[in-house]
Motif scaffolding. Structure first.
Motif, mmCIF file in Angstrom:
data_model
loop_
_atom_site.group_PDB
_atom_site.id
_atom_site.type_symbol
_atom_site.label_atom_id
_atom_site.label_comp_id
_atom_site.label_asym_id
_atom_site.label_seq_id
_atom_site.Cartn_x
_atom_site.Cartn_y
_atom_site.Cartn_z
ATOM 1 N N TYR A 55 0.830 -1.209 0.000
ATOM 2 C CA TYR A 55 0.000 0.000 0.000
ATOM 3 C C TYR A 55 0.867 1.263 0.000
ATOM 4 O O TYR A 55 0.637 2.195 -0.776
ATOM 5 C CB TYR A 55 -0.932 0.010 1.205
ATOM 6 N N ILE A 56 1.883 1.285 0.875
ATOM 7 C CA ILE A 56 2.720 2.480 1.024
ATOM 8 C C ILE A 56 3.547 2.738 -0.239
ATOM 9 O O ILE A 56 3.649 3.884 -0.708
ATOM 10 C CB ILE A 56 3.657 2.331 2.242
ATOM 11 N N ILE A 57 4.131 1.668 -0.802
ATOM 12 C CA ILE A 57 5.091 1.835 -1.895
ATOM 13 C C ILE A 57 4.431 1.789 -3.275
ATOM 14 O O ILE A 57 4.644 2.677 -4.103
ATOM 15 C CB ILE A 57 6.186 0.749 -1.799
ATOM 16 N N ASP A 58 3.632 0.770 -3.517
ATOM 17 C CA ASP A 58 3.112 0.554 -4.870
ATOM 18 C C ASP A 58 1.791 1.272 -5.133
ATOM 19 O O ASP A 58 1.439 1.514 -6.292
ATOM 20 C CB ASP A 58 2.943 -0.943 -5.128
ATOM 21 N N ILE A 59 1.056 1.605 -4.080
ATOM 22 C CA ILE A 59 -0.208 2.320 -4.269
ATOM 23 C C ILE A 59 -0.040 3.809 -3.970
ATOM 24 O O ILE A 59 -0.322 4.660 -4.811
ATOM 25 C CB ILE A 59 -1.318 1.722 -3.390
ATOM 26 N N ALA A 60 0.441 4.118 -2.758
ATOM 27 C CA ALA A 60 0.627 5.528 -2.373
ATOM 28 C C ALA A 60 1.864 6.154 -3.012
ATOM 29 O O ALA A 60 2.018 7.382 -2.989
ATOM 30 C CB ALA A 60 0.700 5.645 -0.852
ATOM 31 N N LYS A 61 2.756 5.305 -3.553
ATOM 32 C CA LYS A 61 3.975 5.763 -4.234
ATOM 33 C C LYS A 61 4.914 6.555 -3.322
ATOM 34 O O LYS A 61 5.645 7.437 -3.764
ATOM 35 C CB LYS A 61 3.613 6.637 -5.457
ATOM 36 N N TYR A 62 4.906 6.196 -2.035
ATOM 37 C CA TYR A 62 5.850 6.831 -1.110
ATOM 38 C C TYR A 62 7.109 5.969 -1.089
ATOM 39 O O TYR A 62 7.207 4.988 -0.364
ATOM 40 C CB TYR A 62 5.229 6.929 0.278
ATOM 41 N N THR A 63 8.076 6.351 -1.928
ATOM 42 C CA THR A 63 9.227 5.471 -2.180
ATOM 43 C C THR A 63 10.590 6.078 -1.832
ATOM 44 O O THR A 63 11.610 5.417 -1.998
ATOM 45 C CB THR A 63 9.243 5.070 -3.665
ATOM 46 N N LYS A 64 10.623 7.318 -1.355
ATOM 47 C CA LYS A 64 11.909 7.971 -1.125
ATOM 48 C C LYS A 64 12.791 7.226 -0.122
ATOM 49 O O LYS A 64 14.016 7.317 -0.188
ATOM 50 C CB LYS A 64 11.680 9.408 -0.646
ATOM 51 N N TRP A 65 12.189 6.505 0.800
ATOM 52 C CA TRP A 65 12.929 5.844 1.873
ATOM 53 C C TRP A 65 13.368 4.420 1.513
ATOM 54 O O TRP A 65 14.034 3.749 2.306
ATOM 55 C CB TRP A 65 12.044 5.768 3.120
ATOM 56 N N THR A 66 13.009 3.950 0.338
ATOM 57 C CA THR A 66 13.130 2.515 0.038
ATOM 58 C C THR A 66 14.484 2.062 -0.497
ATOM 59 O O THR A 66 14.786 0.881 -0.465
ATOM 60 C CB THR A 66 12.053 2.098 -0.977
ATOM 61 N N GLN A 67 15.290 2.976 -0.997
ATOM 62 C CA GLN A 67 16.462 2.551 -1.758
ATOM 63 C C GLN A 67 17.449 1.707 -0.949
ATOM 64 O O GLN A 67 18.028 0.748 -1.467
ATOM 65 C CB GLN A 67 17.191 3.759 -2.350
ATOM 66 N N LEU A 68 17.628 2.037 0.324
ATOM 67 C CA LEU A 68 18.522 1.252 1.166
ATOM 68 C C LEU A 68 18.109 -0.212 1.173
ATOM 69 O O LEU A 68 18.940 -1.117 1.052
ATOM 70 C CB LEU A 68 18.522 1.796 2.603
ATOM 71 N N PHE A 69 16.816 -0.455 1.293
ATOM 72 C CA PHE A 69 16.320 -1.822 1.387
ATOM 73 C C PHE A 69 16.290 -2.511 0.026
ATOM 74 O O PHE A 69 16.486 -3.717 -0.069
ATOM 75 C CB PHE A 69 14.942 -1.821 2.039
ATOM 76 N N VAL A 70 16.084 -1.720 -1.032
ATOM 77 C CA VAL A 70 16.100 -2.292 -2.373
ATOM 78 C C VAL A 70 17.479 -2.833 -2.714
ATOM 79 O O VAL A 70 17.601 -3.927 -3.290
ATOM 80 C CB VAL A 70 15.657 -1.243 -3.423
ATOM 81 N N ILE A 71 18.535 -2.107 -2.360
ATOM 82 C CA ILE A 71 19.876 -2.577 -2.715
ATOM 83 C C ILE A 71 20.229 -3.863 -1.971
ATOM 84 O O ILE A 71 21.010 -4.675 -2.472
ATOM 85 C CB ILE A 71 20.950 -1.490 -2.475
#
Length: 423
Positions: A324-340
């Motif tokens: 919901y937070i990432i793919d729907i609300a598009k709140y993604t600024k904080w995600t890069q650490l976890f994506v890597i």
């Protein structure tokens, strides 16, 4: 229309692998905050969520990697080869510290072990043709199993089961179920596995022990491990293994539930309805687990059926929130650490098990006790971290966080240069 990639799933994987890195690398195993420890037996701490979450995530990812149910000889071979490669990476982790090269000792032996590690990593994670990948996978597996059962003293107690080994097995089963069955059959298989495991563990007497029990080392799962994995279990000579044979059966259900959730997300249903459906699934799973816990306690070490439902329910709720937070609300600024961490999880898993063992092989004179030696890993902690903290548990956690920082920098360089290590 299938979704090509789910950022929230990458983030979930990254969070899980990051937590794994923290709990597996404290400065001192004698000073750890309780949430960062496994339960002694029954119960579930945040640390006990890492492994089942990873299996759940793997199951969900299968539906994205194989959105079309195209089953043929080529597909089967790819699934089998990848399963063996994952299994072999985990198996090699237990061989690393046992490798003997002629009569080498100290740094020369370490360099030899690291060279062999690089070779094995290349063979199992290199990008070759499908045929070459298969040859290398079976070649490494055959070599390691030959050494384990060859009678050579250095390898006679090397551990065979393990985390990656179990993941490899579950990946194979879940992938085939995804391609060969529908969702109703998959749910039925998961249910049967959990019920059969419960019945076997609570109704079948333990040979040589007597009545059924769920105690450490004397339950039926432990007895089967002691017969089929004798000498090749956790810590070598123990009578049971937390990633043993029988307890792998319910662990498959963890992967199947992840698969079902992945298929739900990958459906044509609206995103909001998907989140609602995930909550409707996750909450009852947790509730059912807590009820089942009364007669079949939540327990990671024997991977009880209640543990599967509890951790799968939590994973479903957690992924729903991230989705919901990432793919729907598009709140993604904080995600890069976890994506890597998420996109390169296998290299972290493999090398984070090698590096501490390598550092322990580097020994020199202890500055505070000239008659003793100290290895580099302990030196970094006791001389570089511990003196700056009054609380030993905080010092131990600080060491783990610095290790995470090391991996963050390394993974950022990989990510920036588009280096993704896949099995």
């Amino acid at each position: 229309m299938t979704k090509e990639r789910l950022i929230s799933l990458d983030v979930f994987r990254g969070l899980t692998i990051l937590l794994m890195t923290i709990v597996n690398n404290p400065g001192s195993w004698e000073a750890i905050y309780h949430p960062l420890m496994h339960s002694e037996w029954h119960g579930c701490t945040p640390t006990d969520l890492v492994f089942p979450f990873f299996i759940f995530i793997m199951g969900a990812a299968v539906s994205f990697a194989m959105p079309t149910k195209l089953y043929n000889k080529t597909t089967f071979n790819k699934i089998l080869t990848r399963s063996i490669r994952i299994f072999c990476l985990g198996l090699f982790l237990y061989f690393f510290g046992q490798i003997e090269i002629f009569k080498l000792q100290g740094i020369p032996l370490l360099l030899g072990r690291l060279a062999i590690t690089a070779l094995v990593g290349y063979l199992l994670m290199g990008n070759f043709s499908s045929k070459i990948k298969t040859y290398f996978a079976f070649g490494v597996l055959g070599s390691l199993l030959f050494l384990a059962y060859s009678g050579i003293e250095a390898y006679q107690n090397v551990r065979i089961p393990g985390v990656l080994q179990r993941i490899g097995i579950i990946y194979f089963v879940v992938s085939l179920l995804n391609l060969k069955t529908n969702q109703k059959t998959q749910a039925l298989v998961a249910t049967i596995l959990l019920l059969v495991y419960w019945a076997v563990m609570t109704l079948v007497p333990v040979p040589g022990i007597g009545d059924t029990n769920l105690h450490k080392g004397t339950n039926l799962a432990a007895w089967i491990d002691s017969i089929l994995l004798k000498g090749h279990m956790w810590n070598g000579t123990k009578t049971w293994d937390p990633e043993g044979i029988l307890s792998t059966i319910p662990a498959i259900a963890s992967g199947i539930i992840g698969l079902l959730i992945g298929q739900l997300i990958n459906s044509t249903m609206s995103q909001v309805r998907i989140v609602k459906r995930m909550i409707i699934i996750g909450v009852p799973l947790i509730a059912l687990a807590l009820v089942w816990d009364i007669i079949f306690p939540i327990n990671k070490s024997i991977w009880t059926s209640s543990y599967v439902l509890y951790t799968s329910g939590l994973a479903t709720i957690f992924l729903a929130a991230l989705y919901y937070i990432i793919d729907i609300a598009k709140y993604t600024k904080w995600t890069q650490l976890f994506v890597i961490f998420g996109v390169n999880s296998m290299i972290v898993f493999f090398l984070s098990g090698i590096i501490p063992k390598a550092l322990k092989m580097i020994e020199f004179q202890n500055p505070k006790a000239t008659s003793e030696k100290i290895n580099l890993l302990d030196f970094l902690y006791y001389f570089g971290i511990d003196p700056y903290f009054n609380n030993p548990k905080t010092a131990s956690l600080a060491f783990a966080l610095l290790y995470v920082l090391f991996w963050t920098v390394l993974l950022w360089l990989f990510y920036k240069n588009k280096l993704i290590f896949k099995v």
